[in-house]
Structures are given as structure tokens and as C-alpha cells.
Design a protein around this motif. Structure first.
Motif, mmCIF file in Angstrom:
data_model
loop_
_atom_site.group_PDB
_atom_site.id
_atom_site.type_symbol
_atom_site.label_atom_id
_atom_site.label_comp_id
_atom_site.label_asym_id
_atom_site.label_seq_id
_atom_site.Cartn_x
_atom_site.Cartn_y
_atom_site.Cartn_z
ATOM 1 N N TRP A 89 -23.566 22.271 -20.838
ATOM 2 C CA TRP A 89 -23.434 21.608 -22.138
ATOM 3 C C TRP A 89 -22.527 20.386 -22.030
ATOM 4 O O TRP A 89 -22.831 19.323 -22.588
ATOM 5 C CB TRP A 89 -22.891 22.580 -23.177
ATOM 6 C CG TRP A 89 -22.753 21.979 -24.545
ATOM 7 C CD1 TRP A 89 -21.606 21.637 -25.179
ATOM 8 C CD2 TRP A 89 -23.825 21.641 -25.437
ATOM 9 N NE1 TRP A 89 -21.881 21.102 -26.421
ATOM 10 C CE2 TRP A 89 -23.235 21.098 -26.598
ATOM 11 C CE3 TRP A 89 -25.211 21.748 -25.353
ATOM 12 C CZ2 TRP A 89 -23.995 20.656 -27.675
ATOM 13 C CZ3 TRP A 89 -25.971 21.306 -26.435
ATOM 14 C CH2 TRP A 89 -25.369 20.771 -27.581
ATOM 15 N N HIS A 92 -24.390 17.656 -20.441
ATOM 16 C CA HIS A 92 -25.327 17.120 -21.433
ATOM 17 C C HIS A 92 -24.624 16.115 -22.336
ATOM 18 O O HIS A 92 -25.146 15.023 -22.603
ATOM 19 C CB HIS A 92 -25.895 18.288 -22.249
ATOM 20 C CG HIS A 92 -26.555 17.911 -23.530
ATOM 21 N ND1 HIS A 92 -27.728 17.189 -23.587
ATOM 22 C CD2 HIS A 92 -26.197 18.156 -24.834
ATOM 23 C CE1 HIS A 92 -28.079 17.006 -24.852
ATOM 24 N NE2 HIS A 92 -27.169 17.580 -25.619
ATOM 25 N N ARG A 96 -25.120 11.455 -21.754
ATOM 26 C CA ARG A 96 -26.178 11.029 -22.678
ATOM 27 C C ARG A 96 -26.421 9.523 -22.637
ATOM 28 O O ARG A 96 -27.532 9.068 -22.890
ATOM 29 C CB ARG A 96 -25.845 11.463 -24.107
ATOM 30 C CG ARG A 96 -25.883 12.967 -24.317
ATOM 31 C CD ARG A 96 -25.448 13.334 -25.731
ATOM 32 N NE ARG A 96 -26.364 12.832 -26.722
ATOM 33 C CZ ARG A 96 -27.468 13.467 -27.133
ATOM 34 N NH1 ARG A 96 -27.773 14.631 -26.604
ATOM 35 N NH2 ARG A 96 -28.246 12.951 -28.041
ATOM 36 N N ARG A 135 -33.219 19.195 -24.788
ATOM 37 C CA ARG A 135 -33.142 17.824 -24.289
ATOM 38 C C ARG A 135 -34.510 17.158 -24.322
ATOM 39 O O ARG A 135 -34.631 15.987 -24.710
ATOM 40 C CB ARG A 135 -32.572 17.814 -22.866
ATOM 41 C CG ARG A 135 -31.070 18.022 -22.790
ATOM 42 C CD ARG A 135 -30.595 18.000 -21.328
ATOM 43 N NE ARG A 135 -30.929 16.747 -20.657
ATOM 44 C CZ ARG A 135 -30.146 15.658 -20.669
ATOM 45 N NH1 ARG A 135 -28.984 15.684 -21.304
ATOM 46 N NH2 ARG A 135 -30.516 14.557 -20.026
ATOM 47 N N ALA A 142 -35.103 16.562 -18.499
ATOM 48 C CA ALA A 142 -34.535 17.886 -18.235
ATOM 49 C C ALA A 142 -35.595 18.775 -17.590
ATOM 50 O O ALA A 142 -36.754 18.775 -17.998
ATOM 51 C CB ALA A 142 -34.035 18.542 -19.518
#
Length: 205
Positions: A89, A92, A96, A135, A142
């Protein structure tokens, strides 16, 4: 260029291996705990300043603490969830804005088929697969790969009775070259996929 990020310092054998790669100018090593968002952000900024924007991410952290469900506690669940759930996470969140072409999440077949004594590990990997789908829904790259057991790494550390049980269930063990070949064949794909050696006649019952 390849940037390796680990939560611990490498041992002497790993340092020797890394030295060989560094001579070719293809690898850098940074230390950070993926579960610490601030620490991860700092490490990624250093990587970007040395090597430019990130083009891809491979998340392959994991931890085991096996036990039957009635003996599991939240204190045993959290350390197993953390490197996969929090680590993925945080990656992620912190990547971005990078021009990523790939975001690989190393999951496990345990998320799909379950695995005796590994409720915590199965849950951690199920999160990775849900994150891959989330995603993709956002238009971000992903791929969650649900690996079967390998002959190295976690697979090499399994107790004999656990290994025999997996083989009776039809799950074979991947040697490294076969696993790497499968990984290469998945480049460019997205979503969720299982990558394993399986005997369907044994698995079906």
C-alpha cells in the motif's frame, strides 16, 4: 538501472553478489522499511535523485508465522500482514506520480486455494490481489502473481510434512530458472494470474 530496497542490511554473501552487479553499473542498494511511509518516501527520493524517475516496481516482501486458526492471535497476524499489506500500500501511494510501466506484486497461491496453518499469510496475499485490481480500475499498471511454492526462499524452509502435503495436493515446487521464465512470460500483463506447477488430477479432490 536496478534499485534494490531492503529492510535489513545484506550479509557478507549478499554483499559479494551485489559487488559483482555494481561493477556492471546495474544495481544500487538502499535500506528502508516499507511499512514506514516516511522512511520509504525518503529512500525513494534518494533513488530518484541517483537514477531518475521510477519505471517499474517489484514487491516481493513476505513473512511466515504458521499456526492453526484457533492458536492465531492479532499479535501473530500483524507481523505477517505488514510487509505485504502495508508495504504494498505504501508503494502504491508513493509511486503514483512516477511514470511506471509495471507494478508487480508477488502474491501466493495460498490466497486462492488457502493453505493449512496460514490464515494470516493467505489474507496478506489476498490483499495484494485486491490492490492489483484496484490499481487497474484507476488505470494504473499492476499485476499480482499468485506463485506456487519454489525450491528456494520460503519454499526451501518448509517443514518436510508441509512440503509432502503440498505435493499430495498436486502443487509442485518451481526451480528458480523455471520461475524466472514464468515471470518473464508475464511481463506486460495486468490483473491477477497464478504461476505454479500443478497436477490437476491430484488437486481436484
Amino acid at each position: 538501472a536496478l534499485a534494490l530496497l531492503s529492510r535489513r542490511q545484506p550479509d557478507d554473501e549478499e554483499l559479494a553478489w551485489l559487488a559483482g552487479l555494481r561493477e556492471k553499473g546495474v544495481v544500487g542498494l538502499w535500506t528502508a522499511d516499507l511499512t514506514d511511509l516516511q522512511e520509504l518516501e525518503g529512500a525513494l527520493e534518494q533513488i530518484r535523485s541517483h537514477q531518475g524517475p521510477l519505471r517499474g516496481v517489484v514487491h516481493c516482501a513476505g513473512l511466515l508465522d504458521d499456526g492453526v486458526l484457533t492458536e492465531q492471535t492479532w499479535e501473530r497476524f500483524l507481523p505477517v500482514l505488514a510487509p505485504k499489506l502495508e508495504g504494498a500500500w505504501n508503494l502504491h501511494l508513493t509511486t503514483r506520480q512516477d511514470p511506471l510501466e509495471a507494478f508487480f506484486l508477488f502474491s501466493s497461491v495460498a490466497a486462492t486455494l488457502g493453505s493449512a496453518g496460514q490464515a494470516n499469510y493467505s489474507a496478506a496475499n489476498a490483499f495484494l490481489e485486491a490492490l492489483a485490481e484496484a490499481r487497474q480500475a484507476e488505470g494504473l499498471p499492476a499485476l499480482a502473481i499468485g506463485w506456487g511454492p519454489w525450491t528456494v526462499g520460503m519454499g526451501a524452509g518448509l517443514r518436510p510434512e508441509h512440503r509432502e502435503r503440498l505435493e499430495r495436493q498436486g502443487l509442485g515446487f518451481l526451480p528458480p530458472q523455471e520461475g524466472l521464465g514464468l515471470f518473464q512470460s508475464l511481463l506486460g500483463r495486468g490483473g491477477r494470474v497464478l504461476a505454479l506447477r500443478v497436477d490437476f488430477e491430484a488437486l481436484r479432490p
